[in-house]
Design a protein around this motif. Structure first.
Motif, PDB file in Angstrom:
ATOM      1  N   ARG A  10       0.830  -1.208   0.000  1.00 34.65           N
ATOM      2  CA  ARG A  10       0.000   0.000   0.000  1.00 34.65           C
ATOM      3  C   ARG A  10       0.860   1.252   0.000  1.00 34.65           C
ATOM      4  N   VAL A  11       1.960   1.172   0.757  1.00 35.23           N
ATOM      5  CA  VAL A  11       2.850   2.339   0.762  1.00 35.23           C
ATOM      6  C   VAL A  11       3.300   2.628  -0.658  1.00 35.23           C
ATOM      7  N   GLY A  12       3.662   1.543  -1.362  1.00 37.58           N
ATOM      8  CA  GLY A  12       4.044   1.734  -2.761  1.00 37.58           C
ATOM      9  C   GLY A  12       2.890   2.301  -3.563  1.00 37.58           C
ATOM     10  N   ASP A  13       1.703   1.721  -3.345  1.00 39.52           N
ATOM     11  CA  ASP A  13       0.534   2.180  -4.107  1.00 39.52           C
ATOM     12  C   ASP A  13       0.309   3.671  -3.908  1.00 39.52           C
ATOM     13  N   MET A  14       0.583   4.110  -2.664  1.00 40.22           N
ATOM     14  CA  MET A  14       0.460   5.531  -2.409  1.00 40.22           C
ATOM     15  C   MET A  14       1.292   6.296  -3.432  1.00 40.22           C
ATOM     16  N   GLY A  15       2.541   5.802  -3.608  1.00 41.63           N
ATOM     17  CA  GLY A  15       3.401   6.448  -4.591  1.00 41.63           C
ATOM     18  C   GLY A  15       2.739   6.476  -5.952  1.00 41.63           C
ATOM     19  N   LEU A  16       2.179   5.329  -6.347  1.00 42.13           N
ATOM     20  CA  LEU A  16       1.570   5.260  -7.669  1.00 42.13           C
ATOM     21  C   LEU A  16       0.435   6.267  -7.776  1.00 42.13           C
ATOM     22  N   SER A  17      -0.426   6.305  -6.739  1.00 38.64           N
ATOM     23  CA  SER A  17      -1.581   7.204  -6.886  1.00 38.64           C
ATOM     24  C   SER A  17      -1.114   8.650  -6.914  1.00 38.64           C
ATOM     25  N   ILE A  18      -0.102   8.974  -6.105  1.00 38.06           N
ATOM     26  CA  ILE A  18       0.392  10.356  -6.168  1.00 38.06           C
ATOM     27  C   ILE A  18       0.958  10.629  -7.564  1.00 38.06           C
ATOM     28  N   ALA A  19       1.668   9.629  -8.094  1.00 37.52           N
ATOM     29  CA  ALA A  19       2.205   9.818  -9.448  1.00 37.52           C
ATOM     30  C   ALA A  19       1.073  10.117 -10.413  1.00 37.52           C
ATOM     31  N   ILE A  20      -0.007   9.359 -10.294  1.00 36.92           N
ATOM     32  CA  ILE A  20      -1.125   9.573 -11.219  1.00 36.92           C
ATOM     33  C   ILE A  20      -1.678  10.984 -11.048  1.00 36.92           C
ATOM     34  N   MET A  21      -1.816  11.392  -9.768  1.00 39.58           N
ATOM     35  CA  MET A  21      -2.342  12.744  -9.549  1.00 39.58           C
ATOM     36  C   MET A  21      -1.419  13.767 -10.185  1.00 39.58           C
ATOM     37  N   LEU A  22      -0.121  13.563  -9.998  1.00 39.38           N
ATOM     38  CA  LEU A  22       0.830  14.500 -10.598  1.00 39.38           C
ATOM     39  C   LEU A  22       0.647  14.538 -12.103  1.00 39.38           C
ATOM     40  N   MET A  23       0.506  13.355 -12.702  1.00 39.92           N
ATOM     41  CA  MET A  23       0.306  13.335 -14.147  1.00 39.92           C
ATOM     42  C   MET A  23      -0.936  14.133 -14.501  1.00 39.92           C
ATOM     43  N   PHE A  24      -1.992  13.932 -13.712  1.00 38.31           N
ATOM     44  CA  PHE A  24      -3.235  14.622 -14.048  1.00 38.31           C
ATOM     45  C   PHE A  24      -3.044  16.125 -13.994  1.00 38.31           C
ATOM     46  N   THR A  25      -2.346  16.576 -12.950  1.00 34.50           N
ATOM     47  CA  THR A  25      -2.174  18.035 -12.867  1.00 34.50           C
ATOM     48  C   THR A  25      -1.206  18.519 -13.932  1.00 34.50           C
ATOM     49  N   THR A  26      -0.296  17.634 -14.363  1.00 37.95           N
ATOM     50  CA  THR A  26       0.702  18.087 -15.336  1.00 37.95           C
ATOM     51  C   THR A  26       0.168  17.987 -16.753  1.00 37.95           C
ATOM     52  N   THR A  68      -3.479  11.064   1.163  1.00 42.75           N
ATOM     53  CA  THR A  68      -3.280   9.720   0.614  1.00 42.75           C
ATOM     54  C   THR A  68      -2.725   8.774   1.683  1.00 42.75           C
ATOM     55  N   PHE A  69      -2.111   9.340   2.740  1.00 45.76           N
ATOM     56  CA  PHE A  69      -1.701   8.448   3.831  1.00 45.76           C
ATOM     57  C   PHE A  69      -2.919   7.712   4.371  1.00 45.76           C
ATOM     58  N   GLY A  70      -4.072   8.378   4.237  1.00 47.72           N
ATOM     59  CA  GLY A  70      -5.291   7.740   4.720  1.00 47.72           C
ATOM     60  C   GLY A  70      -5.476   6.348   4.130  1.00 47.72           C
ATOM     61  N   ILE A  71      -5.070   6.159   2.878  1.00 45.26           N
ATOM     62  CA  ILE A  71      -5.356   4.856   2.250  1.00 45.26           C
ATOM     63  C   ILE A  71      -4.499   3.770   2.884  1.00 45.26           C
ATOM     64  N   VAL A  72      -3.288   4.146   3.342  1.00 45.96           N
ATOM     65  CA  VAL A  72      -2.463   3.144   4.030  1.00 45.96           C
ATOM     66  C   VAL A  72      -3.102   2.789   5.360  1.00 45.96           C
ATOM     67  N   LEU A  73      -3.491   3.846   6.103  1.00 44.30           N
ATOM     68  CA  LEU A  73      -4.091   3.590   7.418  1.00 44.30           C
ATOM     69  C   LEU A  73      -5.362   2.771   7.266  1.00 44.30           C
ATOM     70  N   ALA A  74      -6.151   3.107   6.215  1.00 39.13           N
ATOM     71  CA  ALA A  74      -7.385   2.345   5.995  1.00 39.13           C
ATOM     72  C   ALA A  74      -7.057   0.867   5.867  1.00 39.13           C
ATOM     73  N   ALA A  75      -6.030   0.579   5.042  1.00 37.76           N
ATOM     74  CA  ALA A  75      -5.629  -0.827   4.890  1.00 37.76           C
ATOM     75  C   ALA A  75      -5.269  -1.398   6.253  1.00 37.76           C
ATOM     76  N   LEU A  76      -4.569  -0.598   7.047  1.00 35.60           N
ATOM     77  CA  LEU A  76      -4.114  -1.111   8.343  1.00 35.60           C
ATOM     78  C   LEU A  76      -5.308  -1.525   9.193  1.00 35.60           C
ATOM     79  N   TYR A  77      -6.251  -0.580   9.435  1.00 33.25           N
ATOM     80  CA  TYR A  77      -7.294  -0.960  10.401  1.00 33.25           C
ATOM     81  C   TYR A  77      -8.198  -2.054   9.849  1.00 33.25           C
ATOM     82  N   THR A  78      -8.447  -2.018   8.547  1.00 38.86           N
ATOM     83  CA  THR A  78      -9.321  -3.065   8.013  1.00 38.86           C
ATOM     84  C   THR A  78      -8.666  -4.430   8.159  1.00 38.86           C
ATOM     85  N   LEU A  79      -7.414  -4.524   7.725  1.00 37.00           N
ATOM     86  CA  LEU A  79      -6.777  -5.846   7.722  1.00 37.00           C
ATOM     87  C   LEU A  79      -6.542  -6.331   9.150  1.00 37.00           C
ATOM     88  N   VAL A  80      -6.193  -5.395  10.048  1.00 40.78           N
ATOM     89  CA  VAL A  80      -6.022  -5.809  11.447  1.00 40.78           C
ATOM     90  C   VAL A  80      -7.337  -6.387  11.959  1.00 40.78           C
TER      91      VAL A  80
END
Lengths: 99, 648, 549, 523
Positions: free
Chosen positions: B177-193, D438-450
């Protein structure tokens, strides 16, 4: 002499009456103090009536007397019944309801 | 022909739906349905491949617009599939290896009563992975991206009743998910760019975008890649992921899913080419990881964990290559494919070994297995030769090219990266030899001792079904398992050569990724030679340590480095202390605050009014005269106030 | 005193005599009041001449007829346009027949009627010696607990005098709202106060508390009316007249014929200000505004519940009627002096009532404090000093009075061995035992709390709207806050009724006669109608929102 | 004049409520069926609304307008824009499931007095709430809206305080005290909010003289109505406070965990999935619609609060020991997203927010109802009391997982679409806030999966070893919801189509344009 003095007298009487209500314990006396206040008012009425030279004040005074009389009837009835129940006419004894 | 693209995904998706919704009545046939559908997908893949080959290089990009997905003011996300050489390569790899592993699992999971669900999950994974590589925009790719994450979550935690498995699954998902965060931010950046995140527009306008934005996008994509491909610093989940059944480790955590990061980077070549800083970061990550994984791989006694370490390091090679830009893209993918073959083969081999050893995973309890399970030995051995880059086998070609390219980067960077790659090659040779020796050679350490000694990590509970805890009777696995191994072995032997001869692969992929020959300070020949030397050194050291003298059945304490390496170089402990513990404290204190502060204020106000009320009502003391006093006072106030009003 | 003065006095008196003509009285327009007074007198005669057995029925009959007739008369007058176009001052300037007076008279009469139903209720108390009894003492004169009382009870005495008393009180209130000179005002004040004093003393159960309530109410009431009277005296002194119109002219200086004496007193604003303040104070006492509210809880608790209900509703209506007329007709010229003061009073009244109510444990006291808080809300409308203000107050009063009577009627139903079970703890779980009664009471509470779709909300909105339009935004905000506080204790009662387990020895809910049922029913109906479709009544109120000068 | 469809939609459940309440005590099953039928009928009407609504048409459609309380300038004005339609549909869809899920929640434990009819009351109250919610989605008259916005509290209050989980840990007595605490807290919180709004409503009347959205908008447009900046801001705050309590927005959120924890799962769903939506809906329609200037002025603060809600809610969810509380805090986090989307003032943000309301409704319903089934089986809300459920009740576990995945907005399920839209919409204008969110999405995963791990996986706890899997009724509840989640995740176009035009209007209300992408801006 200046009728205004009567007003001062009326004010004085009124104050005396009010004070009496505040400090006296016996319901009858309290009630008499109220009557005193009413009389003070009457005095004021008559004085003003004299001052303005019309009769409204005097008429009012008569009405006040009548009303006072009625009040006495009702008031005494209540106070007496209270006295008969409690064997005391002290206003302070009647303090069942508070807070 | 384009219509077929959707079927690639549809087939396994259908399988997943049927198997998961179907319920117990499908238990008996479930696994065959799954295998069938994945094979079907493979067949579609082949058809499309043939079609592509039929076209000339420029027209090998097919797209299929399915439906408009999220149409919102100024924001268009479509469900459009794109099949070009790059995705085609992946399709074949995924469906091919996937089908083989389905087949293998039929035998491997035979004794598990939840086999139907297992195949359901596998199909789900295939569908998601195919969506990932076939998507025509980043948002759709994101769907596949998280889809494979889900599948891997489900499969790692397949034996959910094992707390370790459940935890590992959760960990994998979270890190991803941490990685996915990166991906989604990347997508947002693309959208704004770019106002879009579809491949076409984005790559088309790279020129107009500012350097900073591009670098940011690149880095965010890199973060995503790190998560999915277990690159430092997000590598910690891969080792634990071995809690899953071995076929899963083979398919998802070796051959396909973990390489998605490489795919992402190569796919975004246009962006990275325009953002050198991001590229540098990519190469650094790659180099670090390839060493990190290799070192970890050396220290593990758990055969699967050792292989996991190696996976990490091999992907490090690919990322490194991808970071090198046009010089490296092709080779990254090529190594990816060959690695897909031999690593899958190795894992299946490991699975086969465990299958014969009551699911023992501790290599110190193996030894001399070569005569008990010859097929496994041979296939595993070939895979081994391939990965260490034995001349002529696939690993040799692909890895060699990467090292070469690394040097070709030029300058000190070139030397450092190249050096790292070389060193990695040596270490690879070492730990793979170690695995080989400990497992198939030496004395039979499993004799006269019940396996599953209390301390040893307990892997696959299939054992519990068979209820064996006595001395194991190593035996070869059934055909249904060995055939896939053989096929993969063949792949790992011939693949590299087939691709490299006449630069077939290069020409095939070039139109998508582009290619440039870097002029390396060292010639190809020298690199090869150096690699060979490293290889020999690695093997030699391993032989010296595990071949000549007997392997101790209980791991020696080992040097500081060894111990650190056993603990994944303490990186996990760091996570635990900082993130887990810290997080727990944070949440606990927040819970307290929420109750005492935020809620306290509210309850406090209520209580305050209550108290005030209690105080005020004392004035109501029941004495008529005090009431009269308040009236009198009130009257006085009233009069005073009125007069005052006039005064002011 | 000097002789010429005396002489002049004589002569003036002598001059006047022939000029006194027969007063002209518009009996038709005074008919509501006259009907009620007449009926009250008839009631007295009934007491004197009709045998004890049938007095009750006769009295109820007379009162109901009278109230209905009077109401009909009011409606008739209103229909004739006396509320709007033909509004004028009748009875030689003593009585104003105009929108507000007619509207409030109508409300008072209806409240009286509904109150009468609760007075006449005879099913709740267990029949004593085979004859049904109402909630009034068998024989007020007999000492509580004495054998005299038991004898009276055995003989099946009932205090049927309550009906004439009620009628007298109603009559007084009718005049009070429409009084157009200070003399009438004062007399009316006493006429409706005295019967109420008596009524308070007449409870059948808990007679000590009843008598105590009566004494407190009487003494404090008399005290207050003394202040009122003094205020009147001073006003008279200032303006030289007791008629509203005249005083108003003098106050805003539009008076034409200024005698030297008048010129002298007019110069002295102290007379005016002090007099006005004292007079207003007398009225604030009646509406139960802080700090003149302290009689309210005790009297409400001690008085027989039907009386409490009637008193709480009708007195407020009458007193606010008089207050409005005073402030809008007599002292508009003084607006800038009394508005800030009334602001302050309104604020302390709203907050004080709401806050102190939170910790009450007796349902009747609770309602008493809530009535104080409501007085505050209404005052917010009073200070709006606009036509809207008047009509909003009228509307609020109409809605409020029925809710109040209904609520107290419900209180009479919840009984245990000792009569009404007014302690809140006894109400626990009422919702489980008799959902209907609890639900009805909940409706009344929600109306008090001003929840939408109840008359309480419509009224509150109207009042606050007028206040805000009048620039009293802070007042509105404070009003909103205090109604939030108030909501807290209304909710508490609901929680108690519905969410707490019923006590095994809890009270029972008596099945009332159609009379009380009717009273409660009317209460609910009015609450909901005024809540959901208030437009018609708002129109009525706004038509009635103009005082005649 | 045409058939008053909107009135009918709201009136049917209202009538149904009365009818249900009137069912005699003995016939409680009849009451249940009646309630179910009524809710289905309402669904049918709502679908008619959906069909009759023309996305390309006027802003407000199916309008009805009758004079009501002319003295207060109040009209009975109904009308729906895309946002309203979407939420009406959501409400109408959810209620039947809520009724079905709560089938046995109100069966009386002990037979109290023969007049005590909890079952009838329960379902009648649910329908009453539905009616009021529908009206408030339809009202285009501020006062009309306000009335039902407030009145709604009463039935909700009785639902929370009157009906709780069976087999409470500390016994029925303690349970009822906690329940009434929760109920009172809910009511007072919202009442205070509502009363402060009342002040603002009065203020609005003083300023505008009427309450009709259209009229006020027109008056604004032709300049006949001018609001002083300060006035507008005060009024805005008055309105926003009420909605922020309802929504709920940090730090006004603390009533929600108590309310959801103490009430039965269906009621909890009713609170968070349906009633709270009125708050966010009202922000979109009234705060932005009536006070655009003030909305722009308040945006930064509100965004920060929303951001806090997102992270704070998620973190607290992680720290919870009680399943329902966990879901409650998760919802707080999600409401943060919704509010963020609304006030990001971009098309994506607002479309996303609207979509989010719908999706969050469905996903929370799925998760919470399954949780309810779980709790009803074991009689405990504590996470620690569960373990290994998936082994004994795989279907329950599976549905629970899907609900959870929806909550952590997994791509392919409906919430992902809306969450991403909100994030993008915010990011385009406020990058930093977007990134933190977007940190929210990580935390969401955390509480749901826990939550899932602790309850469903691991060795089977003895207490749950005999736990039955989902019954048919329960499957009927969960199945369709899951289908909806997947469908809207894969093909949200039907919703976006009706929402987009409405959002366009709102954007023009607040006179905001979407920021241009860098590439085009460069040109």
């Amino acid at each position: 002499m200046n009728p205004v003095n009567y007003l001062y007298l009326a004010g004085l009487l009124f104050t005396i009456g009010a004070t009496g209500v505040l400090i006296r314990r016996n319901a009858i006396v309290v009630f008499m103090c109220v009557e005193l206040m009413l009389n003070a008012c009457n005095l004021a009425f008559v004085t003003f009536s004299r001052l303005h030279g019309n009769l409204d004040g005097q008429v009012f005074a008569f009405f006040t007397m009548v009303v006072a009389a009625a009040e006495v009837v009702v008031g005494l009835a209540i106070i007496v019944s209270l006295f008969r129940t409690r064997h005391s006419a002290s206003v302070d004894d009647a303090s069942l309801m508070k807070l | 022909m384009e219509k077929l693209i959707a079927l690639l995904i549809a087939a396994p998706l259908l399988g997943a739906a049927v198997l998961l919704v179907g319920g117990r009545r499908l238990d008996r046939v479930g696994h065959w349905i799954g295998t069938l559908l994945s094979t079907a997908s493979f067949v579609f893949g082949l058809l499309l491949f043939a079609d592509l080959l039929g076209r000339n290089a420029e027209h090998r990009t097919l797209t299929q617009h399915l439906w408009s997905w999220i149409p919102v003011e100024g924001f268009q996300a479509d469900v459009t599939l794109r099949l070009d050489q790059l995705s085609m390569t992946f399709v074949l790899l995924i469906t091919g290896v996937g089908s083989l592993i389905h087949l293998y699992s039929v035998g491997y999971m035979e004794h598990d009563e939840r086999r139907r669900r297992f195949f359901g999950y596998l199909n789900l994974f295939l569908a998601a992975m195919l969506l990932l590589v076939l998507a025509d925009n980043y948002l759709l790719l994101y769907v596949g991206w998280e889809g494979v994450g889900l599948a891997s979550y489900l499969l790692i935690g397949f034996w959910q009743h094992k707390p370790s498995a459940a935890t590992a699954a959760k960990k994998a998902f979270l890190v991803n998910r941490v990685g996915d965060m990166g991906l989604s931010i990347a997508i947002m950046l693309m959208f704004t760019t770019f106002g879009s995140f579809a491949f076409g527009p984005v790559f088309g306008h790279v020129g107009d975008a500012s350097q900073g934005k591009l670098t940011a996008i690149g880095l965010m994509l890199l973060l995503a890649a790190c998560g999915k491909s277990a690159q430092v610093p997000l590598q910690s989940w891969l080792g634990d992921a071995m809690e899953g059944p071995t076929p899963v480790s083979a398919l998802i955590h070796a051959a396909t899913m973990v390489t998605a990061g490489v795919y992402l980077i190569v796919r975004s070549a246009a962006v990275f080419n325009a953002a050198p800083d991001a590229q540098l970061a990519v190469t650094v990550v790659g180099a670090v990881t390839l060493l990190f994984g290799a070192i970890v791989g050396c220290a593990k006694d758990d055969i699967k964990k050792a292989l996991a370490g190696s996976t990490m390091s091999q992907i490090g090679y690919m990322v490194l290559a991808a970071g090198l830009g046009p010089i490296g893209y092709v080779f990254a993918i090529m190594h990816l494919v060959t690695h897909g073959f031999f690593k899958a083969g190795l894992f299946l081999g490991a699975g086969s070994v465990m299958h014969g050893m009551n699911d023992e995973v501790d290599m110190r309890k193996y030894g001399g297995l070569r005569k008990y399970m010859p097929v496994t030995f041979v296939t595993f051995g070939l895979g081994y030769l391939a990965i260490i880059g034995f001349p002529g086998l696939s690993g040799f070609f692909s890895k060699d090219k990467i090292i070469e390219a690394a040097f070709a980067k030029g300058g000190t960077e070139g030397w450092i990266l190249g050096g790292a790659a070389l060193l990695g090659a040596a270490i690879t040779a070492f730990y793979m030899t170690r695995v080989m020796l400990m497992t198939f050679f030496g004395e039979e350490r499993w004799k006269n001792r019940p396996t599953r000694s209390p301390g040893a990590p307990s892997a696959e509970p299939a054992a519990e079904h068979r209820g064996e805890h006595a001395e194991p009777h190593p035996h070869e696995s059934p055909k249904v398992m060995t055939i896939p191994m053989i096929v993969l072995a063949v792949g790992s032997v011939l693949g590299g050569g087939f691709f490299s001869i006449g630069d077939r692969f290069l020409h095939w992929l070039e139109p998508v990724t582009g290619h440039s020959e870097g002029h390396s300070p060292v010639s190809a020949g020298e690199v090869t030679a150096a690699t060979m030397v490293c290889l020999v050194i690695g093997v030699a050291i391993a032989w010296a340590q595990y071949g000549r003298k007997p392997v101790p059945a209980v791991a020696p304490r080992g040097s500081l480095l060894t111990r650190a390496a056993r603990r994944d170089l303490l990186q996990d402990d760091f996570n635990h202390v900082v993130l887990v513990r810290g997080g727990e404290h944070l949440t606990r204190s927040l819970v307290y605050l929420d109750h005492s502060l935020v809620d306290g204020v509210v309850n406090g106000t209520a209580a305050g009014f209550g108290g005030l009320s209690g105080r005020l009502r004392r004035f109501q003391n029941g004495f008529a005269r005090s009431y009269a006093v308040s009236m009198f006072g009130g009257a006085a106030l009233l009069v005073a106030a009125t007069l005052l009003m006039r005064a002011v | 005193m000097s002789t010429p003065a005396v002489h002049s006095l004589w002569t003036t008196a002598a001059d006047r005599i022939p000029q006194i003509g027969a007063p002209k009285i518009e009996y038709g327009q005074l008919s509501p009041t006259l009907i009620i007074i007449g009926a009250a007198l008839v009631g007295v005669l009934v007491e004197a001449f009709i045998p004890r057995r049938s007095r009750y029925y006769a009295q109820v009959f007379v009162s109901v007829v009278a109230l209905c007739a009077a109401f009909a008369a009011v409606v008739g007058l209103a229909a004739d346009g006396y509320g709007t176009t033909k509004a004028h001052i009748a009875a030689m300037g003593a009585i104003a027949v105009d929108g507000p007076s007619l509207f409030l008279q109508g409300v008072i009469l209806l409240a009286g009627l509904v109150g009468l139903f609760t007075f006449a209720e005879r099913r709740l108390d267990p029949a004593a010696h085979g004859n049904r009894v109402d909630s009034f003492a068998a024989q007020a004169a007999s000492v509580p607990g004495s054998e005299g009382e038991q004898a009276a009870v055995k003989a099946g005495f009932t205090t049927t005098e309550v009906f004439p008393l009620l009628l007298f009180a109603v009559a007084g209130m009718l005049v009070f709202t429409s009084a157009n000179d200070l003399l009438t005002l004062f007399v009316a004040l006493e006429v409706f106060s005295l019967p109420l004093y008596l009524l308070c003393a007449l409870a059948r159960r808990k007679r000590l508390m009843s008598q105590e309530a009566a004494v407190k109410y009487f003494l404090l009431g008399a005290f207050a009316s003394a202040f009122t009277l003094f205020g009147i005296a001073l006003l008279y002194g200032y303006a030289g007249s007791v008629s509203y119109g005249r005083i108003a002219q003098v106050v805003d200086g539009s008076v034409t014929d200024v005698s030297p004496a008048l010129a002298g007193t007019m110069g002295n604003d102290a007379l005016l200000l002090v007099g006005g303040a004292l007079l207003v104070m007398g009225l604030l006492f009646k509406v139960g505004a802080v700090p003149f509210h302290m009689w309210t809880p005790d009297v409400y608790q001690g008085a027989p519940t039907p009386v409490t209900g009637f008193m709480a509703a009708a007195t407020k209506v009458a007193a606010f009627g008089a207050l409005l007329r005073l402030l809008y007709v007599v002292l508009p010229g003084l607006r800038w002096d009394w508005r800030p003061v009334m602001w302050a009073v309104a604020i302390v009244t709203m907050l004080g009532g709401a806050i102190v109510a939170i910790t009450q444990t007796d349902i009747k006291r609770l309602l008493a404090y809530s009535s104080i808080a409501h007085a505050g809300f209404i005052l917010a409308g009073v200070v709006a000093t606009s036509k809207n203000g008047v009509s909003s107050v009228l509307f609020y009063l109409a809605g409020y009075s029925f809710v109040t009577i209904g609520a107290f009627a419900v209180v009479t139903l919840v009984r245990d061995a000792g009569g009404e079970a007014t302690h809140l703890s006894k109400w626990a779980g009422l919702g489980r035992r008799s959902p209907l009664v609890a639900a009805v009471f909940a409706v009344f509470l929600l109306a008090f709390a001003g929840i939408p779709l109840t008359s309480g909300f419509a009224g509150k909105f109207a009042v606050f709207k007028a206040a805000a339009a009048g620039g009293a935004v802070p007042l509105v905000v404070i009003g909103v806050i205090s109604s939030a506080i108030a909501a807290f204790f209304y909710i508490r009662v609901i929680v108690l009724m519905f969410f707490s387990e019923p006590k095994p020895e809890g009270p029972t809910v008596a099945v009332p006669s159609p009379l009380t049922t009717l009273a409660i029913g009317i209460g609910v109906a009015v609450t909901l109608v005024l809540g959901v479709a208030p437009q018609y009544f708002l129109d009525l109120a706004s038509q009635a929102g103009v005082f005649v000068r | 004049m045409s058939f008053p469809l909107l009135t009918a939609t709201a009136a049917l459940p209202a009538v149904g409520a009365v009818a249900t309440a009137a069912v005699p005590a003995a016939r409680r099953t009849a009451a249940k069926w009646l309630a179910l039928l009524v809710s289905l009928g309402t669904l049918a009407l709502a679908i008619t609304v959906l069909v009759r609504f023309d996305p390309g048409g006027a802003r407000y459609q199916l309008t009805e307008s009758h004079s009501w309380i002319s003295d207060f300038g109040v009209r009975y004005e109904l009308g729906v824009d895309g946002i309203g339609v979407a939420l009406i549909a959501l409400t109408a869809v959810l209620i039947p499931f809520i009724v079905l899920a709560g089938w046995h929640d109100a069966d009386p434990l002990e037979t109290g007095s023969r007049r005590w009819r909890p079952t009838q009351g329960f379902f009648a109250l649910i329908l009453a709430v539905e009616a009021m919610v529908l009206i408030s989605f339809e009202a285009t008259d501020v006062f009309l809206f306000y009335i039902f916005f407030e009145a709604m509290l009463i039935p909700m209050y009785f639902l929370i305080g009157g009906f709780g989980d069976r087999a409470h840990a500390q016994g029925e007595q303690a349970a009822s005290t906690q329940r009434s605490y929760a109920a009172v807290k809910f009511l007072l919180y919202n009442l205070v909010g509502g009363l402060i709004m009342l002040a603002a409503v009065i203020g609005l009347y003083v300023v505008a003289g009427n309450f009709s959205l259209q009229q006020i908008a027109e008056a604004r447009a032709n300049g006949s109505l001018h609001m002083a900046t300060s006035t507008e801001r005060w009024l805005f705050l008055g309105f926003f406070f009420a909605f922020a309590v309802k929504a709920p927005l940090w730090p006004l959120h603390t009533w929600l965990p108590n309310a959801m924890q103490e009430s039965t799962a269906p009621v909890a769903v009713l609170i968070t999935a349906v009633v709270d939506k009125v708050g966010t809906f009202a922000m979109l329609r009234f705060c932005l619609g009536l006070f655009p200037g003030a909305s722009r002025w308040a945006t930064p603060v509100i965004l920060v609060l929303a951001l806090i809600s997102i992270v704070y809610g998620a973190l607290l969810a992680v720290g919870q020991r009680d399943i329902k509380r966990l879901v409650a805090y998760a919802s707080i986090s999600h409401f943060g997203f919704i509010i963020m989307g609304i006030f990001a003032m971009t098309s994506q943000g607002q479309s996303g927010a609207t979509l989010y309301m719908v999706n969050h409704g469905i996903s929370t319903a799925a998760l919470m109802l399954v949780a309810g089934f779980l709790i009803s089986r074991r009689g405990s809300r504590l996470i620690a009391d569960y373990g290994g459920v998936q082994k004994v009740a795989p279907v329950l576990a599976g549905t629970f997982l899907i609900g959870g995945l929806a909550t952590l907005s997994l791509p392919g399920l409906a919430p992902f679409v809306s969450e991403f839209l909100v994030l993008v919409g915010t990011f385009t204008r406020y990058p930093v806030i977007g990134i933190i969110a977007t940190f929210g999405i990580v935390l969401a995963a955390l509480y749901t999966l826990v939550l899932y791990q602790r309850t469903m996986t691991g060795p089977v706890k003895p207490e749950v070893s005999a736990m039955p899997d989902l019954k048919v009724r329960e499957l009927l509840v969960v199945g369709p919801l899951i289908v909806l989640l997947i469908f809207l995740g894969v093909y949200p176009k039907p919703v976006t189509n009706i929402v987009n035009p409405a959002v366009r209007h709102t954007m023009s209300d607040v006179q905001k344009k979407d920021p241009k992408p860098e590439v085009e801006a460069a040109k």
